[in-house]
Design a protein around this motif. Structure first.
Motif, mmCIF file in Angstrom:
data_model
loop_
_atom_site.group_PDB
_atom_site.id
_atom_site.type_symbol
_atom_site.label_atom_id
_atom_site.label_comp_id
_atom_site.label_asym_id
_atom_site.label_seq_id
_atom_site.Cartn_x
_atom_site.Cartn_y
_atom_site.Cartn_z
ATOM 1 N N ALA A 168 47.463 102.148 94.059
ATOM 2 C CA ALA A 168 48.639 103.018 94.083
ATOM 3 C C ALA A 168 49.519 102.680 95.281
ATOM 4 C CB ALA A 168 48.203 104.477 94.142
ATOM 5 N N GLY A 169 50.815 102.648 95.021
ATOM 6 C CA GLY A 169 51.767 102.358 96.087
ATOM 7 C C GLY A 169 52.134 100.893 96.222
ATOM 8 N N THR A 170 51.510 100.026 95.407
ATOM 9 C CA THR A 170 51.814 98.599 95.476
ATOM 10 C C THR A 170 53.262 98.338 95.071
ATOM 11 O OG1 THR A 170 49.540 97.936 95.002
ATOM 12 C CG2 THR A 170 51.261 96.317 94.523
ATOM 13 N N LYS A 171 53.989 97.613 95.889
ATOM 14 C CA LYS A 171 55.363 97.226 95.583
ATOM 15 C C LYS A 171 55.427 95.711 95.474
ATOM 16 C CE LYS A 171 56.263 101.522 95.983
ATOM 17 N NZ LYS A 171 56.294 102.315 94.725
ATOM 18 N N VAL A 172 56.208 95.232 94.548
ATOM 19 C CA VAL A 172 56.320 93.793 94.335
ATOM 20 C C VAL A 172 57.747 93.346 94.573
ATOM 21 C CG1 VAL A 172 54.381 93.631 92.742
ATOM 22 C CG2 VAL A 172 56.641 94.158 91.865
ATOM 23 N N THR A 173 57.869 92.079 94.958
ATOM 24 C CA THR A 173 59.182 91.484 95.187
ATOM 25 C C THR A 173 59.251 90.149 94.459
ATOM 26 O OG1 THR A 173 58.510 90.231 97.151
ATOM 27 C CG2 THR A 173 59.200 92.524 97.495
ATOM 28 N N LYS A 174 60.341 89.455 94.636
ATOM 29 C CA LYS A 174 60.526 88.152 93.995
ATOM 30 C C LYS A 174 59.425 87.171 94.375
ATOM 31 C CE LYS A 174 63.624 86.680 97.720
ATOM 32 N NZ LYS A 174 65.006 86.313 98.103
ATOM 33 N N ALA A 175 58.790 87.379 95.541
ATOM 34 C CA ALA A 175 57.740 86.457 95.976
ATOM 35 C C ALA A 175 56.588 86.401 94.987
ATOM 36 C CB ALA A 175 57.221 86.874 97.358
ATOM 37 N N VAL A 176 56.289 87.529 94.333
ATOM 38 C CA VAL A 176 55.204 87.575 93.352
ATOM 39 C C VAL A 176 55.528 86.673 92.165
ATOM 40 C CG1 VAL A 176 54.024 89.084 91.693
ATOM 41 C CG2 VAL A 176 54.441 89.865 94.040
ATOM 42 N N LEU A 177 56.795 86.643 91.760
ATOM 43 C CA LEU A 177 57.213 85.791 90.647
ATOM 44 C C LEU A 177 57.420 84.349 91.099
ATOM 45 C CD1 LEU A 177 59.787 88.158 88.893
ATOM 46 C CD2 LEU A 177 57.364 87.822 88.337
ATOM 47 N N ASP A 178 57.900 84.166 92.304
ATOM 48 C CA ASP A 178 58.131 82.811 92.815
ATOM 49 C C ASP A 178 56.826 82.034 92.941
ATOM 50 O OD1 ASP A 178 60.809 83.367 92.956
ATOM 51 O OD2 ASP A 178 60.841 83.713 95.124
ATOM 52 N N ALA A 179 55.713 82.744 93.045
ATOM 53 C CA ALA A 179 54.414 82.083 93.170
ATOM 54 C C ALA A 179 53.944 81.466 91.854
ATOM 55 C CB ALA A 179 53.373 83.079 93.677
ATOM 56 N N LEU A 180 54.575 81.826 90.749
ATOM 57 C CA LEU A 180 54.198 81.254 89.457
ATOM 58 C C LEU A 180 54.731 79.824 89.348
ATOM 59 C CD1 LEU A 180 55.034 84.373 87.260
ATOM 60 C CD2 LEU A 180 52.772 83.628 88.000
ATOM 61 N N ASP A 181 53.973 78.982 88.671
ATOM 62 C CA ASP A 181 54.323 77.558 88.575
ATOM 63 C C ASP A 181 55.359 77.341 87.470
ATOM 64 O OD1 ASP A 181 54.387 74.847 88.877
ATOM 65 O OD2 ASP A 181 52.529 74.486 87.760
ATOM 66 N N THR A 182 56.587 77.705 87.762
ATOM 67 C CA THR A 182 57.685 77.495 86.816
ATOM 68 C C THR A 182 59.006 77.537 87.569
ATOM 69 O OG1 THR A 182 58.723 78.285 84.780
ATOM 70 C CG2 THR A 182 57.927 79.966 86.304
ATOM 71 N N ARG A 183 59.997 76.868 87.016
ATOM 72 C CA ARG A 183 61.342 76.975 87.576
ATOM 73 C C ARG A 183 62.229 77.842 86.676
ATOM 74 N NH1 ARG A 183 65.723 72.391 86.903
ATOM 75 N NH2 ARG A 183 66.884 74.317 87.108
ATOM 76 N N ARG A 184 61.631 78.378 85.613
ATOM 77 C CA ARG A 184 62.403 79.208 84.693
ATOM 78 C C ARG A 184 62.822 80.508 85.372
ATOM 79 N NH1 ARG A 184 58.842 79.507 79.238
ATOM 80 N NH2 ARG A 184 60.661 80.675 78.505
ATOM 81 N N PRO A 185 64.002 81.000 85.076
ATOM 82 C CA PRO A 185 64.401 82.320 85.592
ATOM 83 C C PRO A 185 63.593 83.399 84.885
ATOM 84 C CG PRO A 185 66.064 81.469 84.082
ATOM 85 C CD PRO A 185 65.063 80.363 84.276
ATOM 86 N N ILE A 186 63.128 84.376 85.656
ATOM 87 C CA ILE A 186 62.277 85.438 85.121
ATOM 88 C C ILE A 186 62.920 86.797 85.420
ATOM 89 C CG2 ILE A 186 60.001 86.524 85.180
ATOM 90 C CD1 ILE A 186 58.853 83.885 86.177
ATOM 91 N N ILE A 187 62.937 87.646 84.423
ATOM 92 C CA ILE A 187 63.360 89.036 84.612
ATOM 93 C C ILE A 187 62.280 89.932 84.028
ATOM 94 C CG2 ILE A 187 64.767 88.950 82.495
ATOM 95 C CD1 ILE A 187 66.582 91.072 83.816
#
Length: 605
Positions: A168-187
């Protein structure tokens, strides 16, 4: 074809026959059964031996029902329905099964819902950061060919339950998505409908930097250095979503068909798209022209602050797509408009407009803060646009969650009524927090409260993200279905799908019990603010009669009476009698719209 009536039988499980109340006039009709003028053709379909809940003014329950030409020809006794059986009539023996009007969902987003069923779906699950990444990573692997074909193919992730991130209380930022192995834009779209998370590639494509100003109707979350974190609130998401290639016309038809199938399975026979784009309206209009529309569709285009000629814009859509007078075969209507007054109550966004500030909490200790949320329209602006819309023949549907926003909406609606307009169907959507001084205004002003029943239970987005920041007094008024109903207000269901799952029967159960699902870690909380419960009768009327009233269909749908459209459902259980928690498990065996079966079949297995 056989000259004898076609007959189907279903065996009921655990259903006890009820005393049947005779319909006015049934006695004289029954007495004519053996007259020589008995119809030879008969009705198209007869349901007999069931429990037909009419949802009329007396909540009458009958045994049988006949359908002819897309309308209800008869409601009454098994004996009386016989005169409606002709050589070509299909007869279905219900053996105690429950029949009721089809559900009316007065606030949802069918294209987003259908899209979510076809794409990367997080399924509203509480997830750790690793689980969140693994779900998206799996989708990336499944669609690796798309990336090879076009490295900038967007990844659209639906049904992210942001408030339920674990722990509980976990907040995520773009860093969580940037860690994925892709250059595709993610929303990644949050289930609350007001927050999205994007990766750095998406920010780059949208041109969002530290210098980008917040739009008037939203906010770009930033870190201590002023850099965008990847979290976008409300209208700020448009900066990214506007860069995503729009689905083709054929894509939209596929999405609309997917949404309609899901609605039919739930027993929804009428719905309103609460933020309808022209592409969405066109898709459903095309299906209507092709005879593929399986629910009555109402569409509310969005009117924003600062729009140029909003009346002209929505009038043009109505003239282009509205199907005219309702018929047994479903058509579409463009006679509503959507306005946003604020955002959401949930921490940390807290963009719902409050009369008094949110509390600030630190390690369980809370104190008065300064934040009061958003207000996207000023009162005079709102009064002006609502007046113009109603005069142009549109019914305004206003998103107002905080008590300040609800008051602004009711103030604008009061101006309409004071001007002599008693016919516009005025609606406040959500109304999650209402000041005691405004509760009775719903009934006095004849304003419908389209409520999201799913929110009326203990969950991360209530007990964790809202309760501490309101304090005990305001918390007792959170999701005030009970208060509005008790004061004479009219409540309808607005599921807000896909903000919440398309699970109408769990939603109905929740409005009645105010409890979390059994097995949920929040079940131990018991009922949330139990004084706000609705009775079963009130909840069922909300999803039928009141929804029909909201959408100007109460003379055609919402109850089962002779002459009305044959929009009805058959259930696998008697939801007025089973234990309350079992309502959530109800299955729709048959959904009929205008006499046409759009889900299930007459064998009712």
């Amino acid at each position: 074809m056989s000259s004898t009536p076609r007959r189907r039988t279903v065996l009921a499980t655990g259903v006890v026959a009820a005393t049947v109340v005779a319909l006015d006039g049934c006695t004289s009709d029954d007495s004519r059964e053996d007259r020589k003028d008995r119809p030879q053709q008969g009705a198209d379909l007869v349901l007999t031996g069931g429990r037909v809940h009419t949802l009329d003014d007396k909540d009458s329950v009958h045994q049988a029902l006949a359908v002819s030409g897309g309308r209800i020809a008869y409601v009454g006794t098994d004996h009386g329905v016989r005169r409606h059986i002709g050589k070509r009539t299909e007869v279905v023996e219900l053996r105690g099964r429950m029949v009721m009007p089809g559900l009316h969902d007065g606030h949802l987003h069918p294209m987003s819902g259908g899209q979510g069923l076809l794409g990367c779906d997080l399924e509203y699950a509480p997830l750790t950061v690793k689980q969140f990444q693994d779900r998206i990573r799996a989708y990336l692997k499944e669609t690796a060919d798309d990336e090879k074909a076009s490295p900038d193919t967007w990844v659209q992730v639906e049904h992210w339950y942001a408030q339920a991130m674990r722990p509980a209380g976990t907040k995520v930022t773009k860093a969580v998505l940037d860690a994925l192995d892709t250059r595709r834009p993610i929303i990644v779209k949050s289930t609350d409908g007001h927050t999205v998370l994007v990766n750095s590639r998406a920010l780059e494509i949208a041109g969002i930097t530290a210098k980008t100003k917040d739009p008037s109707n939203g906010a770009i979350a930033r870190d201590a250095k002023g850099e965008p974190t990847g979290v976008l609130e409300d209208g700020a998401s448009d900066l990214v979503e506007g860069r995503i290639p729009k689905p083709t016309a054929e894509d939209n038809l596929r999405i609309a068909r997917t949404a309609l199938a899901a609605l039919a399975e739930q027993g929804v026979t009428t719905f309103m798209d609460a933020m309808a784009s022209e592409e969405a309206i066109r898709a459903f209009a095309t299906l209507a022209e092709r005879g593929e529309l399986t629910a009555r569709g109402h569409f509310a285009p969005l009117v924003n602050v600062g729009d140029k000629d909003p009346i002209g814009a929505v009038t043009a859509l109505r003239e282009r797509y509205d199907g005219g007078d309702a018929k047994p075969a479903p058509t579409i209507a463009v006679r509503n408009t959507k306005l946003f007054l604020d955002g959401v109550l949930q921490y940390p966004a807290q963009t719902a407009g409050l009369l008094q500030p949110y509390l600030e909490c630190d390690h369980g200790a809370c104190r008065p803060g300064e934040k009061t949320g958003a207000q996207y329209w000023k009162q005079d602006q709102l009064d002006d646009i609502v007046g113009k819309l109603t005069k142009a023949g549109f019914d305004p549907h206003i998103h107002a969650i905080g008590d300040r926003s609800v008051r602004l909406a009711l103030n604008a609606f009061a101006k309409v009524r004071e001007g002599g307009d008693r016919t516009s169907r005025l609606t406040v959507a959500h109304a999650e927090l209402v000041d005691p001084a405004d509760i009775k205004r719903f009934g006095r002003l004849d304003v419908v409260a389209a409520m999201g029943f799913h929110w009326a239970k203990p969950a991360p987005d209530s007990v964790e993200s809202v309760r501490p920041y309101l304090g005990s007094s305001r918390w007792s008024r959170y999701e005030p279905e009970g208060d509005i109903f008790a004061s004479g207000g009219r409540i309808s269901l607005g599921s807000d799908w896909p903000v919440d799952p398309l699970d109408e029967w769990t939603a109905i159960k929740t409005a009645i019990t105010r409890t979390a699902e059994p097995g949920s870690p929040y079940a131990k909380e018991g009922p949330m603010t139990p004084h706000q419960r609705l009775s079963r009768a009130a909840a069922l009327r909300a999803v039928t009669v009141n929804g029909a009233y909201q959408l100007r269909q109460e003379k055609l749908t919402g109850s089962l009476r002779a002459g009305m459209f044959a929009d009805l459902i058959v259930l696998d259980r008697e939801v007025t009698e089973v234990p309350e928690e079992e309502i959530a498990g109800a299955k729709v065996l048959l959904t009929m719209v205008g006499g046409r079966i759009v889900h299930g079949g007459t064998d009712l297995k």
